[in-house]
Scaffold this motif. Structure first.
Motif, PDB file in Angstrom:
ATOM      1  N   ARG A 318      38.255  -0.216  31.855  1.00 11.62           N
ATOM      2  CA  ARG A 318      39.730   0.043  31.746  1.00 11.62           C
ATOM      3  C   ARG A 318      40.198   0.969  33.150  1.00 11.62           C
ATOM      4  N   ALA A 319      39.172   1.604  33.412  1.00 10.81           N
ATOM      5  CA  ALA A 319      39.642   2.350  34.625  1.00 10.81           C
ATOM      6  C   ALA A 319      39.752   1.523  35.894  1.00 10.81           C
ATOM      7  N   ILE A 320      38.818   0.605  35.924  1.00  8.77           N
ATOM      8  CA  ILE A 320      38.933  -0.487  37.330  1.00  8.77           C
ATOM      9  C   ILE A 320      40.172  -1.295  37.111  1.00  8.77           C
ATOM     10  N   LYS A 323      43.138   1.180  38.052  1.00 10.37           N
ATOM     11  CA  LYS A 323      42.876   1.714  39.570  1.00 10.37           C
ATOM     12  C   LYS A 323      43.736   0.384  40.416  1.00 10.37           C
ATOM     13  N   SER A 324      43.215  -0.603  39.815  1.00 13.61           N
ATOM     14  CA  SER A 324      43.565  -2.056  40.643  1.00 13.61           C
ATOM     15  C   SER A 324      45.274  -2.096  40.563  1.00 13.61           C
ATOM     16  N   THR A 325      45.769  -1.663  39.300  1.00 15.33           N
ATOM     17  CA  THR A 325      47.071  -1.722  39.098  1.00 15.33           C
ATOM     18  C   THR A 325      47.886  -1.168  40.018  1.00 15.33           C
ATOM     19  N   GLU A 334      55.446  -4.997  29.262  1.00  7.82           N
ATOM     20  CA  GLU A 334      54.861  -4.732  28.008  1.00  7.82           C
ATOM     21  C   GLU A 334      53.994  -6.146  27.761  1.00  7.82           C
ATOM     22  N   GLU A 335      54.605  -7.114  28.260  1.00 13.07           N
ATOM     23  CA  GLU A 335      53.912  -8.589  27.831  1.00 13.07           C
ATOM     24  C   GLU A 335      52.851  -8.783  28.690  1.00 13.07           C
ATOM     25  N   ASP A 336      52.630  -8.255  30.104  1.00 13.30           N
ATOM     26  CA  ASP A 336      51.653  -8.377  31.000  1.00 13.30           C
ATOM     27  C   ASP A 336      50.477  -7.692  30.532  1.00 13.30           C
ATOM     28  N   LEU A 337      50.325  -6.775  30.090  1.00 11.85           N
ATOM     29  CA  LEU A 337      49.129  -5.840  30.087  1.00 11.85           C
ATOM     30  C   LEU A 337      49.068  -5.555  28.587  1.00 11.85           C
ATOM     31  N   PRO A 338      47.675  -5.006  28.165  1.00 11.14           N
ATOM     32  CA  PRO A 338      47.364  -4.715  26.991  1.00 11.14           C
ATOM     33  C   PRO A 338      47.971  -3.551  26.817  1.00 11.14           C
ATOM     34  N   LEU A 341      46.057  -0.274  27.883  1.00  7.65           N
ATOM     35  CA  LEU A 341      46.090  -0.019  29.323  1.00  7.65           C
ATOM     36  C   LEU A 341      47.408   0.517  29.889  1.00  7.65           C
ATOM     37  N   ILE A 342      48.475   0.139  29.560  1.00 10.35           N
ATOM     38  CA  ILE A 342      49.694   0.951  29.684  1.00 10.35           C
ATOM     39  C   ILE A 342      49.648   2.132  29.343  1.00 10.35           C
ATOM     40  N   THR A 343      49.249   2.521  27.988  1.00  9.62           N
ATOM     41  CA  THR A 343      49.362   3.953  27.709  1.00  9.62           C
ATOM     42  C   THR A 343      48.281   4.750  28.790  1.00  9.62           C
ATOM     43  N   TYR A 344      47.195   4.035  28.889  1.00 11.97           N
ATOM     44  CA  TYR A 344      46.183   4.858  29.721  1.00 11.97           C
ATOM     45  C   TYR A 344      46.955   5.084  31.365  1.00 11.97           C
ATOM     46  N   LEU A 345      47.512   4.042  31.779  1.00  6.19           N
ATOM     47  CA  LEU A 345      48.089   4.159  33.204  1.00  6.19           C
ATOM     48  C   LEU A 345      49.091   5.432  33.173  1.00  6.19           C
ATOM     49  N   HIS A 346      49.803   5.418  32.158  1.00  2.00           N
ATOM     50  CA  HIS A 346      50.823   6.543  32.033  1.00  2.00           C
ATOM     51  C   HIS A 346      50.280   7.957  31.838  1.00  2.00           C
ATOM     52  N   GLU A 347      49.096   7.891  31.317  1.00  2.00           N
ATOM     53  CA  GLU A 347      48.446   9.124  30.883  1.00  2.00           C
ATOM     54  C   GLU A 347      47.259   9.676  31.736  1.00  2.00           C
ATOM     55  N   SER A 348      46.501   8.707  32.118  1.00  2.00           N
ATOM     56  CA  SER A 348      45.327   9.368  32.615  1.00  2.00           C
ATOM     57  C   SER A 348      45.026   9.193  34.346  1.00  2.00           C
TER      58      SER A 348
END
Ligand SMILES: [Zn+2]
Length: 405
Positions: A318-320, A323-325, A334-338, A341-348
């Protein structure tokens, strides 16, 4: 047929005469009638001009601009006089007018309607746009809230529940529910797409729903004097926010995503339980911040790097992916990524002071921040502790325990 809508009358001759008329939408009363000779007429009356203006519709329409009729907008171009009537109102009304002027439907019941009555034009009803309810007796129980409201205040009446009828007030721009006893907000509050200000101070709200608001239109949010324990990271989606008041709650920490509120100018978080601020805080540019009355931790002055922190960690998939994104600046929906992962991108994601991105793999460290670095004026402590994420031991040596000022 009579209805109320906003109308801007544009005189097409004025620009050619080197003049420009007033350009504004005015609440008007429109009456469409058909006389004995089957000639349809449109009569337009406003509060100022109750006698109104009459336009012949039959064989007098040069053009109809109906592209945005589904958004409640319609423009009628008359030959004589050379006027454009730009109408804005409820979609069903616009569709009705369109059908009549096109002659597609006879909404006027041909031949049965009497000619324009002289007293019709005197009834210009200006729809209610502001409503203030400050006593229980004034609260509408059996009647509806007017759909035309743009500003609604319901304050000090011990309201226990958020009235779901409010969610249908699509024109609402200011909603003030302060000084009540509301504990829960509905998920669908984001349906209020035109909302600009939301005042919820002095209630008993414990949790903000994760889909709280995601409108970029909202500029002011006051949730002070409630029971909030945390602020959801989705606060970053209220990207137009300029004023955020969170005083007198039980908030222990702020989400790192708060730094994504690039337009934020006033942030008040006094009298909470905040011990440290997130590192991302240093990227804010505020005019005023109030941090008074928080139990900020004292930063340890001697700290050594835990050897365990230096051991090589295997990054999660998930982290990889995250990072790549970010690294390749991938544009996603929201259709492209789970969703996870989107929440993770926003928060982490956090950024090391050196500029490198850390996702799950940074070294946690304590630092301090001089609040004058992020805000023009500061109430409360000026230097407060901050949680930092540093990308490697070298950055740890360089940045940890230093006041970022
Ligand atoms: Zn670094």
């Amino acid at each position: 047929m009579q209805l109320n809508c906003k109308v801007n009358v544009v005189n097409r001759l004025l620009p050619s005469a080197g003049q420009s008329g007033p350009s504004r939408l005015v609440w008007s009363n429109i009456t469409l009638t058909e006389n004995k000779s089957f000639v349809v007429e449109l009569s337009l009356a406003t509060a100022r001009n109750k006698a109104g203006m009459k336009y012949k519709v039959t064989n007098n329409i040069e053009q109809i601009f109906s592209k945005f009729v589904s958004q409640g907008k319609l423009t009628l171009r008359f030959r004589q006089p050379a006027h454009d009537l730009c109408l804005s109102g409820e979609v069903k009304h616009m569709e009705k007018i369109l059908a009549i002027v096109k002659g597609e439907v006879s909404q006027l019941k041909k031949g049965t309607l009497c000619p324009l009555l002289s007293n019709c034009t005197n009834k210009v009803v200006i729809p209610k746009t502001k409503l203030s309810i400050l006593s229980r007796a004034d609260y509408p129980v059996t009647t509806c809230f007017p759909e035309t409201l743009t500003s609604l205040k319901i304050s000090g009446i011990a309201l226990k529940k958020f009235d779901r009828r409010l969610l249908y007030l699509k024109a609402l721009e200011i909603l003030d529910l302060s000084s009540n006893q509301i504990t829960i907000l509905p998920d669908s509050i984001h349906n209020l797409a035109k909302l600009k200000q939301l005042h919820l101070s002095h209630n008993e709200i414990k949790v903000l729903p994760s889909t709280f608001i995601n409108s970029a239109r909202v500029t002011c949010l006051d949730i002070s004097h409630n029971q909030l324990g945390m602020i959801p990271s989705c606060i970053s989606r209220v990207s137009g926010l300029q004023i955020l008041k969170l005083d007198h709650n039980k908030i222990r920490s702020l989400p790192s995503t708060i730094s994504k509120l690039r337009r934020l100018r006033t942030l008040t978080i006094s009298s909470n339980e905040i011990r440290t601020l997130p590192e991302s805080f240093q990227t804010l540019t505020l005019d005023h911040i109030d941090v008074f009355g928080n139990p900020f931790e004292k930063v340890q002055q001697e700290i050594t790097l835990n050897p365990e922190d230096l051991t090589l960690k295997v990054a999660t998939l998930r982290a990889i992916s995250a990072k790549s994104t970010i690294k390749f600046k991938l544009k996603y929906t929201e259709e492209d990524l789970p969703a996870t992962l989107i929440t993770y991108l926003h928060e982490s994601s956090t950024v090391c002071p050196c500029g490198k991105l850390c996702i799950d793999d940074g070294l946690a460290a304590d630092g301090e921040i001089n609040l004058f670095r992020v805000s023009g004026s500061v109430s409360g402590e000026k230097i407060v502790p901050m949680k930092m994420t540093l990308c490697n031991p070298a950055c740890f040596q360089r940045f940890a325990l230093k006041v970022v000022s």
